[in-house]
Design a protein around this motif. Structure first.
Motif, PDB file in Angstrom:
ATOM      1  N   ASN A   1      33.073  40.963  37.795  1.00 48.27           N
ATOM      2  CA  ASN A   1      34.079  41.440  36.839  1.00 48.27           C
ATOM      3  C   ASN A   1      33.478  42.583  36.036  1.00 48.27           C
ATOM      4  OD1 ASN A   1      35.865  41.857  34.734  1.00 48.27           O
ATOM      5  ND2 ASN A   1      36.124  39.695  34.228  1.00 48.27           N
TER       6      ASN A   1
ATOM      7  N   LYS B   1      42.995  38.952  36.334  1.00 43.11           N
ATOM      8  CA  LYS B   1      44.085  37.969  36.223  1.00 43.11           C
ATOM      9  C   LYS B   1      44.930  37.939  37.479  1.00 43.11           C
ATOM     10  CE  LYS B   1      44.420  38.282  31.167  1.00 43.11           C
ATOM     11  NZ  LYS B   1      45.247  38.730  30.013  1.00 43.11           N
ATOM     12  N   GLU B   2      45.127  39.104  38.077  1.00 44.64           N
ATOM     13  CA  GLU B   2      45.891  39.164  39.314  1.00 44.64           C
ATOM     14  C   GLU B   2      45.148  38.451  40.446  1.00 44.64           C
ATOM     15  OE1 GLU B   2      48.100  42.441  42.197  1.00 44.64           O
ATOM     16  OE2 GLU B   2      47.158  43.098  40.326  1.00 44.64           O
TER      17      GLU B   2
ATOM     18  N   GLU C   1      45.661  34.840  40.252  1.00 46.78           N
ATOM     19  CA  GLU C   1      46.974  34.429  40.746  1.00 46.78           C
ATOM     20  C   GLU C   1      47.042  34.483  42.271  1.00 46.78           C
ATOM     21  OE1 GLU C   1      49.573  37.084  38.743  1.00 46.78           O
ATOM     22  OE2 GLU C   1      49.300  36.150  36.776  1.00 46.78           O
TER      23      GLU C   1
ATOM     24  N   ASN D   1      37.952  45.067  34.291  1.00 49.94           N
ATOM     25  CA  ASN D   1      39.381  45.315  34.558  1.00 49.94           C
ATOM     26  C   ASN D   1      40.122  43.986  34.425  1.00 49.94           C
ATOM     27  OD1 ASN D   1      41.935  45.836  35.600  1.00 49.94           O
ATOM     28  ND2 ASN D   1      41.177  47.279  37.129  1.00 49.94           N
ATOM     29  N   GLU D   2      40.434  43.610  33.190  1.00 53.39           N
ATOM     30  CA  GLU D   2      41.001  42.283  32.931  1.00 53.39           C
ATOM     31  C   GLU D   2      42.341  42.057  33.627  1.00 53.39           C
ATOM     32  OE1 GLU D   2      39.071  40.017  31.471  1.00 53.39           O
ATOM     33  OE2 GLU D   2      37.593  41.640  31.365  1.00 53.39           O
ATOM     34  N   PRO D   3      43.268  43.026  33.618  1.00 60.73           N
ATOM     35  CA  PRO D   3      44.547  42.787  34.318  1.00 60.73           C
ATOM     36  C   PRO D   3      44.352  42.474  35.795  1.00 60.73           C
ATOM     37  CG  PRO D   3      44.751  44.662  32.851  1.00 60.73           C
ATOM     38  CD  PRO D   3      43.296  44.316  32.879  1.00 60.73           C
ATOM     39  N   PHE D   4      43.408  43.185  36.445  1.00 56.28           N
ATOM     40  CA  PHE D   4      43.193  42.938  37.868  1.00 56.28           C
ATOM     41  C   PHE D   4      42.512  41.588  38.092  1.00 56.28           C
ATOM     42  CE2 PHE D   4      40.897  43.984  41.976  1.00 56.28           C
ATOM     43  CZ  PHE D   4      42.003  43.725  42.754  1.00 56.28           C
TER      44      PHE D   4
ATOM     45  N   ARG E   1      44.009  43.540  46.954  1.00 55.88           N
ATOM     46  CA  ARG E   1      45.198  42.682  46.985  1.00 55.88           C
ATOM     47  C   ARG E   1      45.436  42.190  48.408  1.00 55.88           C
ATOM     48  NH1 ARG E   1      48.230  46.854  43.685  1.00 55.88           N
ATOM     49  NH2 ARG E   1      48.093  46.150  41.514  1.00 55.88           N
TER      50      ARG E   1
END
Length: 352
Positions: A265, A273-274, A277, A268-271, A247
């Motif tokens: 990839n 997506k982060e 963003e 870890n789909e949530p990460f 991050r």
């Protein structure tokens, strides 16, 4: 699959499709690191992808890890790459040269100076590496002195300048797969007590300073960087702060407005997506082990702008055309991936 064939802007380039060629070591360079003439055909055959990212290319003698990998730090190297970039451009393609300093993932038998590998700390990866005499244990590296680190950063700068002189459209900084930059990021490979170790900010410092040096030399629009968050290749364990570190790192690099970020990839789909963003420029994504029918999944979901393809492009130089026409793919011969010579390199057929 239709979105894969849309144009997309990456840096100052307008790519003809959203398929990229992932960097892949092929061990076909000459002994001095000059790309062989076989590489002219190899890359030229694959120019229909939107963006070619070359095999890992060392910025110095210390940066070499494997036998017969190319360099981009001498005039001879530049002249060799000029032939490749000229061929790719004549076929309508675009090419970034990947700058890869392997750090501790090396053996003296494979380097021109036969010296001990260098790394953030004197910690061996507990792995073997291929040499001309077969597989050998990777030796314990020498820890870089703090006053040597600016010299390593400058090697990336000089190599980036050389890549542009050789006609490349840009460079990708290799910060993945357990090589030098990821060694600085990793808690188990970096035990430094100075400004390049310990905290997230300190462990990220080397990657950021390399990126800034390259941007200062060739421009942000010609600079990409690759990471493999949560990857464990070559003995890497980034630690419990892994996600928090990326991050911070991606947020800081985003300020430089690089041409692209290239991430592996691992599911870890949530990460992922982060990351999408956090990152404002083009995003490239490689998903190891992805089945062919899911090739466009990340583009369709707008998770990435470009998907990069590895092994399929080894044995299918016309991969883009085959996907368009829903044609079958040729299976690669894994015995010839690193064997040297034309076999398994430039002799895979295109569709008739």
């Amino acid at each position: 699959m239709e979105k894969l064939f849309d144009n997309v802007h990456v840096g100052n380039l307008n790519l003809s499709n959203r398929i990229g060629m992932a960097p892949m070591t092929r061990s076909r360079a000459l002994a001095d690191g000059t790309p062989s003439d076989l590489a002219i055909d190899y890359y030229g055959q694959r120019s229909s992808v939107g963006l070619i990212i070359s095999e890992g290319t060392q910025p110095s003698d210390d940066g070499q890890g494997y036998p017969n990998t190319p360099g981009i730090y001498t005039k001879t190297h530049i002249d060799g790459w000029k032939k490749i970039t000229s061929k790719v451009h004549s076929e309508g393609g675009k090419l970034f040269i990947q700058l890869m300093h392997v750090g501790r993932v090396a053996h003296p038998d494979n380097t021109p100076h036969h010296r001990q590998p260098v790394a953030p700390s004197a910690i061996a990866p507990n792995a073997e590496i291929f040499t001309a005499e077969g597989m050998k244990e990777i030796p314990t590296p020498r820890a870089l002195l703090e006053n040597e680190i600016p010299d390593i950063i400058n090697e990336f700068r000089v190599a980036a300048k050389a890549a542009i002189e050789a006609g490349a459209d840009g460079v990708e900084i290799h910060g993945a797969n357990g090589y030098l930059i990821q060694q600085f990021l990793s808690e188990n490979a970096n035990h430094r007590q100075d400004d390049y170790g310990g905290s997230i900010e300190n462990r990220s410092r080397f990657a950021i300073e390399v990126a800034k040096a390259v941007v200062d030399e060739i421009g942000a629009e010609r600079t990409g960087i690759r990471f493999s968050p949560q990857g464990t290749l070559n003995g890497i364990e980034e630690g419990e702060s892994n996600i928090e570190m990326y991050r911070y790192l991606i947020t800081e690099l985003n300020k430089l407005k690089l041409a692209y970020l290239h991430v592996m990839n691992f599911g870890n789909e949530p990460f992922m997506k982060e990351i999408r963003e956090l990152w404002s420029q083009a995003l490239l994504m490689n998903r190891p082990g992805r089945p062919l029918e899911q090739l466009s999944l990340d583009v369709d979901k707008e998770l990435t702008d470009v998907v990069t393809v590895g092994t399929w492009l080894i044995s299918n130089p016309d991969f883009v055309e085959r996907i368009k026409k829903k044609s079958s793919l040729t299976e690669p011969d894994r015995n010839t991936m690193y064997a040297g010579g034309a076999a398994g390199y430039i002799d895979y057929p295109s569709m008739s």
